[in-house]
Design a protein around this motif. Structure first.
Motif, PDB file in Angstrom:
ATOM      1  N   UNK A 114      -2.179 -11.514   7.521  1.00 31.94           N
ATOM      2  CA  UNK A 114      -2.084 -12.968   7.446  1.00 31.94           C
ATOM      3  C   UNK A 114      -0.650 -13.423   7.197  1.00 31.94           C
ATOM      4  N   UNK A 115       0.121 -12.579   6.534  1.00 31.34           N
ATOM      5  CA  UNK A 115       1.517 -12.917   6.229  1.00 31.34           C
ATOM      6  C   UNK A 115       2.465 -12.543   7.367  1.00 31.34           C
ATOM      7  N   UNK A 116       1.933 -11.979   8.444  1.00 24.00           N
ATOM      8  CA  UNK A 116       2.771 -11.717   9.608  1.00 24.00           C
ATOM      9  C   UNK A 116       2.915 -10.281  10.025  1.00 24.00           C
ATOM     10  N   UNK A 117       2.279  -9.346   9.335  1.00 19.37           N
ATOM     11  CA  UNK A 117       2.387  -7.938   9.720  1.00 19.37           C
ATOM     12  C   UNK A 117       1.639  -7.690  11.025  1.00 19.37           C
ATOM     13  N   UNK A 118       2.305  -7.028  11.972  1.00 20.58           N
ATOM     14  CA  UNK A 118       1.656  -6.667  13.226  1.00 20.58           C
ATOM     15  C   UNK A 118       0.867  -5.366  13.084  1.00 20.58           C
ATOM     16  N   UNK A 119       1.316  -4.501  12.189  1.00 16.69           N
ATOM     17  CA  UNK A 119       0.641  -3.226  11.952  1.00 16.69           C
ATOM     18  C   UNK A 119       0.598  -2.994  10.439  1.00 16.69           C
ATOM     19  N   UNK A 120      -0.366  -2.204  10.004  1.00 25.41           N
ATOM     20  CA  UNK A 120      -0.496  -1.879   8.579  1.00 25.41           C
ATOM     21  C   UNK A 120      -0.516  -0.366   8.424  1.00 25.41           C
ATOM     22  N   UNK A 121       0.259   0.138   7.483  1.00 19.85           N
ATOM     23  CA  UNK A 121       0.231   1.553   7.144  1.00 19.85           C
ATOM     24  C   UNK A 121      -0.040   1.700   5.655  1.00 19.85           C
ATOM     25  N   UNK A 122      -0.398   2.897   5.266  1.00 19.17           N
ATOM     26  CA  UNK A 122      -0.623   3.196   3.851  1.00 19.17           C
ATOM     27  C   UNK A 122       0.224   4.401   3.483  1.00 19.17           C
ATOM     28  N   UNK A 123       0.829   4.373   2.302  1.00 15.78           N
ATOM     29  CA  UNK A 123       1.601   5.514   1.831  1.00 15.78           C
ATOM     30  C   UNK A 123       0.908   6.101   0.614  1.00 15.78           C
ATOM     31  N   UNK A 124       0.828   7.427   0.583  1.00 14.73           N
ATOM     32  CA  UNK A 124       0.116   8.136  -0.483  1.00 14.73           C
ATOM     33  C   UNK A 124       1.028   9.223  -1.035  1.00 14.73           C
ATOM     34  N   UNK A 125       1.228   9.213  -2.343  1.00 15.32           N
ATOM     35  CA  UNK A 125       2.053  10.240  -2.958  1.00 15.32           C
ATOM     36  C   UNK A 125       1.451  11.612  -2.688  1.00 15.32           C
ATOM     37  N   UNK A 126       2.297  12.578  -2.324  1.00 16.10           N
ATOM     38  CA  UNK A 126       1.815  13.924  -2.025  1.00 16.10           C
ATOM     39  C   UNK A 126       0.958  14.481  -3.156  1.00 16.10           C
ATOM     40  N   UNK A 127       1.304  14.150  -4.394  1.00 18.67           N
ATOM     41  CA  UNK A 127       0.598  14.691  -5.554  1.00 18.67           C
ATOM     42  C   UNK A 127      -0.733  14.010  -5.837  1.00 18.67           C
ATOM     43  N   UNK A 128      -1.081  12.993  -5.065  1.00 19.97           N
ATOM     44  CA  UNK A 128      -2.350  12.284  -5.263  1.00 19.97           C
ATOM     45  C   UNK A 128      -3.475  13.077  -4.605  1.00 19.97           C
ATOM     46  N   UNK A 129      -4.237  13.809  -5.404  1.00 18.52           N
ATOM     47  CA  UNK A 129      -5.208  14.750  -4.846  1.00 18.52           C
ATOM     48  C   UNK A 129      -6.352  14.072  -4.116  1.00 18.52           C
ATOM     49  N   UNK A 130      -6.646  12.810  -4.425  1.00 16.45           N
ATOM     50  CA  UNK A 130      -7.791  12.129  -3.831  1.00 16.45           C
ATOM     51  C   UNK A 130      -7.393  11.056  -2.821  1.00 16.45           C
ATOM     52  N   UNK A 131      -6.157  10.563  -2.912  1.00 19.46           N
ATOM     53  CA  UNK A 131      -5.753   9.438  -2.078  1.00 19.46           C
ATOM     54  C   UNK A 131      -5.703   9.741  -0.593  1.00 19.46           C
ATOM     55  N   UNK A 132      -5.395  10.990  -0.235  1.00 13.17           N
ATOM     56  CA  UNK A 132      -5.279  11.331   1.180  1.00 13.17           C
ATOM     57  C   UNK A 132      -6.631  11.211   1.886  1.00 13.17           C
ATOM     58  N   UNK A 133      -7.671  11.761   1.252  1.00 10.52           N
ATOM     59  CA  UNK A 133      -9.002  11.640   1.857  1.00 10.52           C
ATOM     60  C   UNK A 133      -9.461  10.189   1.885  1.00 10.52           C
ATOM     61  N   UNK A 134      -9.062   9.433   0.866  1.00 12.85           N
ATOM     62  CA  UNK A 134      -9.463   8.028   0.791  1.00 12.85           C
ATOM     63  C   UNK A 134      -8.969   7.239   1.999  1.00 12.85           C
TER      64      UNK A 134
END
Length: 276
Positions: A114-134
């Protein structure tokens, strides 16, 4: 459940949520967690982010009439080039399994568009054991790395995008991708798209960089294989110094003979859809 923008006087509760989430789900020592929360989520830092038009902050408030309401989740994003980035997302472990993480991610993504982003990405800290699967549950794929400095330490974030996106990643991710791999995986190279290391006798082994990692007090250990299919295990790779001279002592405790990096206990390793 209510998703809203936070107030500056709620920084302490936000920090509590982040600290609890990291302690449960991140391969980081208590000192590293304290350093990160001080650096990224201190009272003044949160207040500055709230006042920054380019930064998106949302909290989830949940509760009932008897016990009252409490902040149970937090997400941070920002606009970068034509990209919207969801770069931090935390859910209090006591409130997981209620769909809070999903609501936070979807709301942040929609707001960034809504604020103007054409694409969205997510960044996950390598040490985040659960965030990657999420994030992979939303159809995102690992598409690059980013090296970040937090409290004097160099850490690596994985950048996830939609599988069919055929545009350059945000500027910072493009510039730091090679440096991130060099910092996180010393003494390695990429062979046919896979991370490899070379033994003392010249043999090539394959490093399982996105799975089967074990925590260390200086950097993680990664399982290595003799073949590209990751079926015949060779041993372990130390991400602190790049050595393959890693021994396993009693109680499955790993130790690098070159730099002394040792396996460090962590609170919980299983992934159970708790963010969703």
């Amino acid at each position: 459940m209510e998703i809203r923008e936070p107030e500056p006087d709620e920084a302490e509760r936000i920090r509590e949520v982040i600290d609890s989430s990291m302690t449960t789900s991140f391969r980081l020592s208590p000192g590293q967690i304290d350093g990160m929360t001080d650096d990224q989520f201190g009272d003044d830092t949160v207040a500055d982010k709230i006042g920054d038009e380019g930064t998106l902050l949302h909290v989830v408030e949940t509760g009932d009439e008897i016990e009252g309401t409490v902040i149970a989740g937090f997400v941070e994003g920002r606009l970068e080039d034509e990209w919207g980035e969801v770069n931090w997302l935390f859910v209090d472990p006591e409130h997981r399994g209620k769909g809070i993480g999903t609501e936070l991610y979807e709301t942040a993504s929609e707001t960034l568009r809504d604020r103007g982003a054409e694409h969205v990405c997510a960044t996950v800290l390598e040490a985040n054991t659960e965030g990657h699967q999420f994030v992979e549950r939303f159809g995102l794929e690992h598409n690059g790395d980013r090296s970040i400095e937090v409290a004097g330490e160099s850490l690596v974030k994985y950048v996830y995008t939609d599988a069919d996106v055929d545009v350059d990643l945000p500027t910072e991710s493009r510039a730091d991708s090679e440096d991130a791999q060099a910092d996180e995986f010393p003494e390695t190279e990429t062979t046919d798209g896979q991370l490899t290391a070379t033994t003392d006798d010249g043999a090539t082994v394959y490093v399982a960089r996105e799975e089967e990692a074990e925590s260390g007090n200086a950097a993680p250990f990664y399982v290595t294989y003799e073949d590209e299919a990751h079926t015949d295990q060779y041993g372990f790779y130390c991400a602190n110094c790049g050595s393959l001279d890693v021994s396993m002592a009693e109680m499955d405790r790993l130790e690098c003979s070159d730099c002394g990096n040792e396996h460090a206990e962590r609170s919980e390793e299983s992934y159970d859809d708790s963010y969703l």
